[in-house]
Every structure is written in C-alpha cells, then in structure tokens.
Design a protein around this motif. Structure first.
Motif, short mmCIF file in Angstrom:
data_model
loop_
_atom_site.label_atom_id
_atom_site.label_comp_id
_atom_site.label_asym_id
_atom_site.label_seq_id
_atom_site.Cartn_x
_atom_site.Cartn_y
_atom_site.Cartn_z
N ASN A 58 0.86 -1.17 0.00
CA ASN A 58 0.00 0.00 0.00
C ASN A 58 0.90 1.23 0.00
OD1 ASN A 58 -2.35 1.61 0.28
ND2 ASN A 58 -1.98 1.75 2.48
N TYR A 59 0.59 2.19 -0.87
CA TYR A 59 1.41 3.40 -0.99
C TYR A 59 0.56 4.65 -0.86
CZ TYR A 59 4.99 0.32 -2.98
OH TYR A 59 5.92 -0.68 -3.18
N ALA A 60 1.16 5.68 -0.28
CA ALA A 60 0.54 6.99 -0.33
C ALA A 60 0.55 7.45 -1.79
CB ALA A 60 1.32 7.98 0.53
N ASP A 61 -0.41 8.28 -2.13
CA ASP A 61 -0.48 8.76 -3.52
C ASP A 61 0.83 9.43 -3.93
OD1 ASP A 61 -3.99 9.74 -3.45
OD2 ASP A 61 -3.03 7.82 -3.83
N SER A 62 1.45 10.12 -3.00
CA SER A 62 2.69 10.84 -3.32
C SER A 62 3.86 9.91 -3.59
CB SER A 62 3.06 11.78 -2.17
OG SER A 62 3.27 11.04 -0.97
N ALA A 63 3.75 8.66 -3.16
CA ALA A 63 4.83 7.69 -3.31
C ALA A 63 4.64 6.75 -4.50
CB ALA A 63 4.97 6.87 -2.04
N LYS A 64 3.44 6.66 -4.98
CA LYS A 64 3.14 5.72 -6.07
C LYS A 64 3.97 6.03 -7.31
CE LYS A 64 -1.57 4.70 -4.59
NZ LYS A 64 -3.02 4.88 -4.88
N PRO A 87 11.87 17.60 -3.08
CA PRO A 87 12.06 18.29 -1.79
C PRO A 87 10.93 18.01 -0.80
CG PRO A 87 12.62 19.75 -3.60
CD PRO A 87 12.06 18.51 -4.22
N GLU A 88 9.72 17.79 -1.29
CA GLU A 88 8.61 17.51 -0.38
C GLU A 88 8.68 16.11 0.24
OE1 GLU A 88 8.45 18.66 -3.51
OE2 GLU A 88 6.75 17.80 -4.61
N ASP A 89 9.64 15.30 -0.17
CA ASP A 89 9.86 14.00 0.47
C ASP A 89 10.70 14.14 1.73
OD1 ASP A 89 10.29 12.60 -2.82
OD2 ASP A 89 8.51 12.49 -1.53
N THR A 90 11.20 15.33 1.98
CA THR A 90 12.04 15.57 3.15
C THR A 90 11.28 15.31 4.44
OG1 THR A 90 13.44 17.18 2.02
CG2 THR A 90 13.30 17.36 4.41
N GLY A 91 11.96 14.68 5.39
CA GLY A 91 11.38 14.42 6.69
C GLY A 91 12.13 13.31 7.40
#
Length: 116
Positions: A58-64, A87-91
């Motif tokens: 299962n993936y978040a939409d942002s990761a698919k 850049p929005e993958d930062t965390g």
C-alpha cells in the motif's frame, strides 16, 4: 518484543535516490503490516508505504510510481527504495511493525533531506 533500526537516510539532490532499511532485532515470522511513515517539520506523521504479511503493498499517492517497499527472503529486514526524490519528500522516516495481537513497534527514525 522487537527493536527496529532504520538506516539509509541522508542528503540527496532532487531527482536522486535513496534506499532505506529497517532491521528488526529478531526474525519476523508473522505480522499484520510493516511500513514506513514520514514526519515533515511541523506536520503530522503520515504513512508512506506498507507491506502486509501476505505481501500486499500500500502506498501513499505521493509515493506511487516512485517508491517501492519490499521484504526479501531475509526475515528481519524490510526496505524502501525511493527514486525521483522531491524536496517535499524531506522528513524523518520511521519504520513501524504491527503484530496480530495488537502490539506496534516503532524505530527511532532516519532523516531524509532532499535539496532542490
């Protein structure tokens, strides 16, 4: 009980790749879900990707299409391959495992920073 240790985080330029590892302190034979969560500064922790004991993912939409979660034959390690990083993958990326009896365990997290 189980301890989880994440590794593989770091600083990468946008468009680059990283592979995160989550290693458990013992062999894992049965679990409900094993996944990666991300917490960006000032935001809530959110699910990025998860894999069930039967192998469903299962993936978040942002990761698919960019991230791939896997658990090879080695029984105590799970991976997250991250490509085309933004850049929005930062965390801080946390690993979490959930067992059938309802117990959950978290790792300490690994920092991922994507520069533009």
């Amino acid at each position: 009980q189980v301890q989880l240790v994440e590794s593989g985080g770091g600083l990468v330029q946008a468009g680059g790749s990283l592979k995160l590892s989550c290693t458990a302190s013992r062999s894992i034979f049965s679990f409900n879900a094993w996944g990666w969560y991300r917490q960006a500064p000032g935001k809530q922790r959110e699910l990025v990707a998860a894999i069930t004991g039967s192998g469903a993912t299962n993936y978040a939409d942002s990761a698919k299409g960019r991230f791939t979660i896997s658990r090879p034959s080695a029984r105590n390690t799970m991976y997250l391959q991250m490509n085309s990083l933004k850049p929005e993958d930062t965390g801080v990326y946390y690993c979490k495992i959930s067992f059938p009896m309802g117990s959950d365990y978290w790792g300490q997290g690994t920092q991922v920073t994507v520069s533009s």
